[in-house]
Design a protein around this motif. Structure first.
Motif, PDB file in Angstrom:
ATOM      1  N   LYS A 354      15.934  60.031  34.741  1.00 46.70           N
ATOM      2  CA  LYS A 354      15.043  60.692  33.805  1.00 46.70           C
ATOM      3  C   LYS A 354      15.794  60.889  32.505  1.00 46.70           C
ATOM      4  N   ALA A 355      15.147  60.543  31.400  1.00 43.70           N
ATOM      5  CA  ALA A 355      15.797  60.678  30.109  1.00 43.70           C
ATOM      6  C   ALA A 355      14.755  61.052  29.068  1.00 43.70           C
ATOM      7  N   THR A 356      15.209  61.542  27.936  1.00 43.84           N
ATOM      8  CA  THR A 356      14.292  61.881  26.859  1.00 43.84           C
ATOM      9  C   THR A 356      13.450  60.663  26.495  1.00 43.84           C
ATOM     10  N   GLY A 357      12.149  60.838  26.546  1.00 47.16           N
ATOM     11  CA  GLY A 357      11.244  59.748  26.208  1.00 47.16           C
ATOM     12  C   GLY A 357      10.964  58.791  27.341  1.00 47.16           C
ATOM     13  N   SER A 358      11.663  58.923  28.458  1.00 47.68           N
ATOM     14  CA  SER A 358      11.449  58.017  29.589  1.00 47.68           C
ATOM     15  C   SER A 358      11.542  58.822  30.879  1.00 47.68           C
ATOM     16  N   LYS A 359      10.417  59.335  31.308  1.00 50.87           N
ATOM     17  CA  LYS A 359      10.405  60.269  32.428  1.00 50.87           C
ATOM     18  C   LYS A 359      10.818  59.637  33.750  1.00 50.87           C
ATOM     19  N   LEU A 360      10.682  58.325  33.862  1.00 47.60           N
ATOM     20  CA  LEU A 360      11.050  57.647  35.109  1.00 47.60           C
ATOM     21  C   LEU A 360      12.325  56.832  34.978  1.00 47.60           C
ATOM     22  N   GLY A 361      12.971  56.923  33.819  1.00 46.55           N
ATOM     23  CA  GLY A 361      14.242  56.224  33.652  1.00 46.55           C
ATOM     24  C   GLY A 361      14.132  54.738  33.415  1.00 46.55           C
ATOM     25  N   TYR A 362      13.057  54.311  32.757  1.00 44.40           N
ATOM     26  CA  TYR A 362      12.902  52.899  32.424  1.00 44.40           C
ATOM     27  C   TYR A 362      13.209  52.672  30.944  1.00 44.40           C
ATOM     28  N   ASN A 363      13.903  51.567  30.660  1.00 37.22           N
ATOM     29  CA  ASN A 363      14.153  51.143  29.283  1.00 37.22           C
ATOM     30  C   ASN A 363      14.156  49.625  29.214  1.00 37.22           C
ATOM     31  N   VAL A 364      13.951  49.100  28.028  1.00 35.75           N
ATOM     32  CA  VAL A 364      13.985  47.652  27.830  1.00 35.75           C
ATOM     33  C   VAL A 364      15.436  47.174  27.795  1.00 35.75           C
ATOM     34  N   LYS A 365      15.735  46.187  28.621  1.00 38.54           N
ATOM     35  CA  LYS A 365      17.076  45.611  28.692  1.00 38.54           C
ATOM     36  C   LYS A 365      17.188  44.285  27.943  1.00 38.54           C
ATOM     37  N   LYS A 366      16.086  43.609  27.719  1.00 40.28           N
ATOM     38  CA  LYS A 366      16.089  42.224  27.237  1.00 40.28           C
ATOM     39  C   LYS A 366      16.899  42.038  25.958  1.00 40.28           C
ATOM     40  N   TRP A 367      16.912  43.047  25.068  1.00 37.19           N
ATOM     41  CA  TRP A 367      17.599  42.906  23.782  1.00 37.19           C
ATOM     42  C   TRP A 367      18.874  43.745  23.711  1.00 37.19           C
ATOM     43  N   PHE A 368      19.364  44.161  24.865  1.00 37.99           N
ATOM     44  CA  PHE A 368      20.560  45.005  24.935  1.00 37.99           C
ATOM     45  C   PHE A 368      21.817  44.151  24.847  1.00 37.99           C
ATOM     46  N   VAL A 369      22.732  44.513  23.941  1.00 37.82           N
ATOM     47  CA  VAL A 369      24.027  43.827  23.850  1.00 37.82           C
ATOM     48  C   VAL A 369      25.195  44.803  23.931  1.00 37.82           C
ATOM     49  N   GLY A 370      24.903  46.101  24.000  1.00 37.89           N
ATOM     50  CA  GLY A 370      25.959  47.091  24.135  1.00 37.89           C
ATOM     51  C   GLY A 370      26.654  47.413  22.821  1.00 37.89           C
ATOM     52  N   LYS A 371      27.895  47.801  22.903  1.00 40.02           N
ATOM     53  CA  LYS A 371      28.663  48.180  21.714  1.00 40.02           C
ATOM     54  C   LYS A 371      29.359  46.947  21.135  1.00 40.02           C
ATOM     55  N   VAL A 372      28.559  46.135  20.455  1.00 38.26           N
ATOM     56  CA  VAL A 372      29.104  44.882  19.935  1.00 38.26           C
ATOM     57  C   VAL A 372      30.080  45.111  18.798  1.00 38.26           C
TER      58      VAL A 372
END
Length: 516
Positions: A354-372
């Motif tokens: 559970k996180a702010t803005g995402s009550k079920l803990g879902y987020n988009v991963k497709k464009w995630f690259v981390g701390k580039v």
């Protein structure tokens, strides 16, 4: 082509105030007082620079660094997310179907697209007259301009309906104030531009400086998509086959490989056209900017407060729970597309339940690259806007539940389950011969294959207004109590974006869409 390595001067921008400068601030620009419209279009370098400038709006807020994100959040697969304040109010207005004529998405998509269109018009007008140029480069530049003008207009006509149609640079301030052109006429121009571009463009590029430029296969793929959007199935099938049979492109065996920096701009692989992003070029004194060349999606879509991106993540574009639950067991696209609770981040931390803005803990991963790097809105991950997998799905939709259509959709399905793409699978292949069932299967496959590639709203719309209203009404009920900014229930009067009020005020020839 790494677009950020080029610059353009104000020399080939309209003097009517329609266009803005396109220097990326890291290359020296020729003094504007030494270059004029009359003396600029003289050489091959001039032609290439002018053409490169057309691409410049794709990675800005009017396209893939803000506005285009809306077309998933507006639809039935995701919601704005972020926090409960004013974050993303432009997206929340769309979700609620309470859209003012000052909505930022509507304003930026309109403005950015017309900047690109007018730059394309200048190239199409000026480059044919350049004498000191390799004819192959000259032809290519014109083809790129035709392709990009078609792409910008395709976005506009799907989002707003009737739009002003410019096929040449306006010659006076009064010439800017033209009325909206009917949708059918705009589509006719889009089709012609893409047919012409197909004849003018090269099949591939070998020089690193040109990788990423539009190819004839980008034009063919987009033309197939335009035709299927118009319901012209015979033509859509024809152009889809052109790409499949002659482009030399093959699908990645692993779906996730489509969204990796190291796989960008491959001539042999799946992507037909990519919006170019480059990191490390944003100005150090103003990192909070989406109008340079770095992508902000890593930060905006990253899990909020998870400390996995330079700015710790903002948590926009939250996958809806029914979308997440709709993945078939074993579908590898889920792990490549969505963060779910328990997923392990690069530093060993785990995704929260559970996180702010995402009550079920879902987020988009497709464009995630981390701390580039240390820049906050500055990912270098390109956005593929046409992929071979989509071309297969266009073919399947166009020909229906024939042997050809079933094989086309099944290639996409097999890959999604980690199976050999060209080998039949009794467990996963679709076998129905029922046209209604097959159509539903194709749209479902598009929903999961192209998730968060900013196409879902347009897929709903092309199934008709009644279908869209019904689907969004169902979604509003499903999301009740789940999100802080729930989807509203649309009417036929808010299924198109409003014409920006600033444009209505400036142009007495424009008429607003109904309901605004």
């Amino acid at each position: 082509m790494t677009i950020s390595k080029f610059t353009c001067s104000t020399a080939f921008l309209l003097t009517l105030g329609l266009l803005t400068g396109c220097s990326e601030d890291f290359l020296e620009e020729a003094p504007a007082d030494q270059i004029t419209d009359a003396n600029f279009y003289q050489t091959e370098t001039d032609a290439v620079q002018a053409t490169t400038a057309i691409y410049g709006e794709l990675n800005k807020e009017g396209q893939y660094n803000m506005a285009m994100w809306a077309f998933d959040m507006w639809a039935d697969i995701s919601s704005t997310g972020a926090d409960d304040g004013n974050d993303g109010k432009e997206y929340k207005q769309l979700e609620a179907f309470s859209i003012p004529t000052t909505n930022d998405v509507a304003n930026r998509l309109w403005g950015g697209s017309f900047v690109g269109i007018q730059r394309a018009n200048i190239v199409i007008q000026k480059v044919p007259g350049i004498q000191n140029i390799d004819p192959t480069v000259q032809k290519r530049c014109i083809g790129e301009a035709q392709f990009l003008r078609a792409k910008y207009y395709f976005d506009l006509v799907r989002a707003y309906g009737d739009v002003p149609l410019f096929t040449a640079p306006p010659t006076s301030p009064a010439a800017v104030n033209i009325p909206r052109t009917p949708v059918a006429e705009v589509y006719k121009q889009i089709e012609q531009d893409l047919i012409d571009a197909f004849g003018n463009l090269q099949p591939a590029y070998t020089a690193n400086a040109d990788l990423g430029r539009a190819t004839k296969w980008a034009a063919a793929g987009l033309l197939a998509k335009v035709y299927i959007t118009e319901g012209k199935k015979t033509e859509a099938a024809q152009w889809a086959r052109e790409v499949i049979n002659n482009s030399g492109k093959t699908m990645w065996a692993n779906y996730a490989d489509n969204f990796k920096v190291e796989n960008e701009n491959r001539n042999d692989k799946e992507s037909l056209f990519e919006v170019q992003f480059v990191n490390g070029r944003n100005p150090a004194d103003n990192p909070y900017i989406r109008n340079t060349v770095g992508s902000a999606m890593n930060e905006f879509f990253g899990p909020r407060g998870a400390n996995q991106t330079p700015g710790s993540g903002y948590g926009f574009n939250i996958p809806d729970p029914d979308f997440v639950d709709g993945y078939e067991a074993g579908d590898t696209r889920k792990a490549a597309t969505i963060f779910v609770p328990g997923d392990v981040f690069p530093d060993g931390a785990k995704q929260s339940a559970k996180a702010t803005g995402s009550k079920l803990g879902y987020n988009v991963k497709k464009w995630f690259v981390g701390k580039v790097n240390t820049q906050i809105w500055d990912s270098g991950l390109n956005v593929p806007t046409m992929r071979l997998a989509e071309v297969y799905l266009i073919l399947a939709e166009a020909v229906g539940p024939t042997a050809e259509g079933r094989e086309a959709i099944n290639k996409v399905r097999r890959r999604s389950f980690g199976l050999p793409i060209n080998t039949a699978s009794a467990a996963r292949d679709l076998t129905t011969t029922n046209p209604t069932e097959f159509t539903e299967a194709v749209f479902r496959e598009r929903k999961y294959e192209l998730a968060f590639e900013f196409d879902r709203w347009f897929d709903l719309k092309r199934r008709g207004n009644a279908y869209t209203i019904q689907r969004m009404t169902e979604q509003a009920a499903l999301l009740k109590g789940y999100e802080s900014s729930p989807h509203g229930i649309p009417t036929e009067n808010n299924l198109l974006l409003p014409i920006p009020q600033s444009e209505i005020d400036a142009n007495p020839g424009l008429v607003q869409n109904p309901g605004y």
